[in-house]
Design a protein around this motif. Sequence first.
Motif, short mmCIF file in Angstrom:
data_model
loop_
_atom_site.label_atom_id
_atom_site.label_comp_id
_atom_site.label_asym_id
_atom_site.label_seq_id
_atom_site.Cartn_x
_atom_site.Cartn_y
_atom_site.Cartn_z
N PRO A 64 33.65 -15.81 -42.39
CA PRO A 64 33.02 -17.09 -42.05
C PRO A 64 32.06 -16.92 -40.88
O PRO A 64 32.31 -16.12 -39.98
N ALA A 65 30.97 -17.66 -40.91
CA ALA A 65 30.01 -17.64 -39.80
C ALA A 65 30.39 -18.74 -38.80
O ALA A 65 31.02 -19.74 -39.17
N TYR A 66 30.00 -18.54 -37.53
CA TYR A 66 30.26 -19.57 -36.53
C TYR A 66 29.40 -20.79 -36.80
O TYR A 66 28.19 -20.68 -37.02
N ASN A 67 30.05 -21.96 -36.81
CA ASN A 67 29.31 -23.20 -37.04
C ASN A 67 29.77 -24.20 -36.00
O ASN A 67 30.93 -24.61 -35.99
N PRO A 68 28.87 -24.62 -35.09
CA PRO A 68 29.30 -25.50 -34.00
C PRO A 68 29.89 -26.82 -34.50
O PRO A 68 30.74 -27.40 -33.83
N LYS A 69 29.48 -27.27 -35.69
CA LYS A 69 30.01 -28.55 -36.21
C LYS A 69 31.49 -28.43 -36.56
O LYS A 69 32.26 -29.37 -36.44
N ILE A 70 31.88 -27.24 -37.02
CA ILE A 70 33.28 -27.05 -37.42
C ILE A 70 34.11 -26.51 -36.27
O ILE A 70 35.22 -26.97 -36.01
N HIS A 71 33.57 -25.50 -35.57
CA HIS A 71 34.38 -24.77 -34.61
C HIS A 71 34.23 -25.26 -33.18
O HIS A 71 34.91 -24.79 -32.29
N GLY A 72 33.33 -26.19 -32.92
CA GLY A 72 33.12 -26.66 -31.55
C GLY A 72 32.37 -25.64 -30.72
O GLY A 72 31.72 -24.76 -31.28
N PRO A 73 32.45 -25.76 -29.38
CA PRO A 73 31.73 -24.82 -28.53
C PRO A 73 32.16 -23.39 -28.79
O PRO A 73 33.33 -23.14 -29.11
N PHE A 74 31.23 -22.44 -28.62
CA PHE A 74 31.53 -21.06 -28.97
C PHE A 74 32.58 -20.45 -28.05
O PHE A 74 32.49 -20.55 -26.83
N ALA A 75 33.58 -19.85 -28.66
CA ALA A 75 34.56 -19.03 -27.93
C ALA A 75 34.90 -17.88 -28.85
O ALA A 75 34.80 -17.99 -30.07
N PHE A 76 35.30 -16.74 -28.25
CA PHE A 76 35.68 -15.61 -29.09
C PHE A 76 36.87 -16.00 -29.94
O PHE A 76 37.85 -16.56 -29.44
N SER A 77 36.80 -15.73 -31.23
CA SER A 77 37.89 -16.10 -32.13
C SER A 77 37.95 -15.14 -33.30
O SER A 77 36.92 -14.61 -33.72
N GLN A 78 39.17 -14.95 -33.80
CA GLN A 78 39.33 -14.10 -34.98
C GLN A 78 38.89 -14.82 -36.24
O GLN A 78 38.81 -14.23 -37.30
N GLU A 79 38.61 -16.13 -36.11
CA GLU A 79 38.34 -16.95 -37.29
C GLU A 79 36.94 -16.73 -37.84
O GLU A 79 36.71 -16.95 -39.02
N TYR A 80 36.01 -16.38 -37.00
CA TYR A 80 34.62 -16.25 -37.47
C TYR A 80 33.93 -15.08 -36.78
O TYR A 80 34.40 -14.56 -35.77
N TRP A 81 32.80 -14.69 -37.37
CA TRP A 81 32.01 -13.58 -36.85
C TRP A 81 31.40 -13.99 -35.51
O TRP A 81 30.85 -15.08 -35.39
N PRO A 82 31.48 -13.14 -34.47
CA PRO A 82 30.94 -13.56 -33.17
C PRO A 82 29.42 -13.58 -33.14
O PRO A 82 28.76 -12.96 -33.97
N ILE A 83 28.87 -14.32 -32.17
CA ILE A 83 27.42 -14.28 -31.93
C ILE A 83 27.17 -13.07 -31.02
O ILE A 83 27.70 -13.01 -29.92
N PRO A 84 26.36 -12.10 -31.49
CA PRO A 84 26.22 -10.85 -30.72
C PRO A 84 25.83 -11.07 -29.26
O PRO A 84 26.35 -10.40 -28.37
#
Lengths: 263, 105
Positions: A64-84
């Motif tokens: 899964p890609a990081y999506n601010p609408k679903i995941h909220g503010p960016f934090a490191f997580s195993q759930e989605y690919w990080p923003i480099p």
Amino acid sequence: MSAPTVVTTTPSEMTDRKTSIWDGGNEPLKASYGKLMMWFFLLSDAFTFSALLITYGLIRFSHPAYNPKIHGPFAFSQEYWPIPERVFDAVPFLHGYHLPLVFVGIMTFVLIMSSVTMVLAVEAGHRNDRNDVEKWMLWTLLGGITFLGCQAWEWTHFIHGTEEGAMVRSMVNGNWVENQIFGASLIINQYGPPAFADLFFFITGFHGTHVLSGVVLNGLIFYNTAVGVYERRGHYEMVEKVGLYWHFVDLVWVFVFTFFYLV
Amino acid sequence: MAHQSPAGTGGAHKPQTKVIWRTFWILFFITALEFVIAFTMASGPLRVAIFVGMTLVKAFYIVAEFMHLKGEVKTLMWSILIPLVFVVWLIIALLVEGGAIYEVR
């Protein structure tokens, strides 16, 4: 069935034949054996690096890609690919500052610069200018070694991780356990899915190995230049051949930079 | 374009570095522009396309000028470039595959 044709050749035709392109002894590609083989080696190496980078794409697309609408503010997580740029934001001696991509930018500049000094060494070789070849080879060596040092620092930082680390849920003996982990290895990764760290180690590691062997080859070329091997030989084609390899290493970094750090 | 190196004639002994530095500045500005885009533009398919395009431009200058493929015989040039179409195929195949794996996971 027709009878076998008897080919009669007059002496003058024999001498004409000598100049035919099918008589061998030609150089259709107008390049020496060593240079050609370097080109074809680089082609095969390009396939290897393409395979690695495309694998990065495959594995990234399967997460899964990081999506601010679903995941909220960016934090490191195993759930989605990080923003480099969130992962690579550290610079030596500037602990605690968020400086995205600054250090990798410096590394890119160093490698492009050493490619420039390499091509200047090749140019000096065309002029049979031994002193200039020595000078530019030394600069190229310095660039290569600096790049390797930067990469060593980046790996160390990546492996040790940030001060906060990350909380990771894992299954131990049938129970969910929450652990705080720091940094990344081949099996754990605080920045995101473990595959992200694996690909980081594989791709930048394979590129770094190329830089290392490039530095060794450049060192040999510098040594041979310094002791006058190429001056006695009358040409500096070896500088050109190893130069091809060194530019290729720079070329690969351009792609690694885009696909691993920017996109 | 002076694809035949003037130094090869053996006459001139002055450094011929104009093209080299011009290529350096092109690479430098494209990389600098990439940084500007990375921090000013929201990520999305358009930004990815811009980055890929700029990367290919940089690759062209490194291969054509630094590795001097532009000045080689056409046969050599194409025998290096044409096999790379397999990479294009692999990109399409594996990215589609990656999306499919995501769907079934």
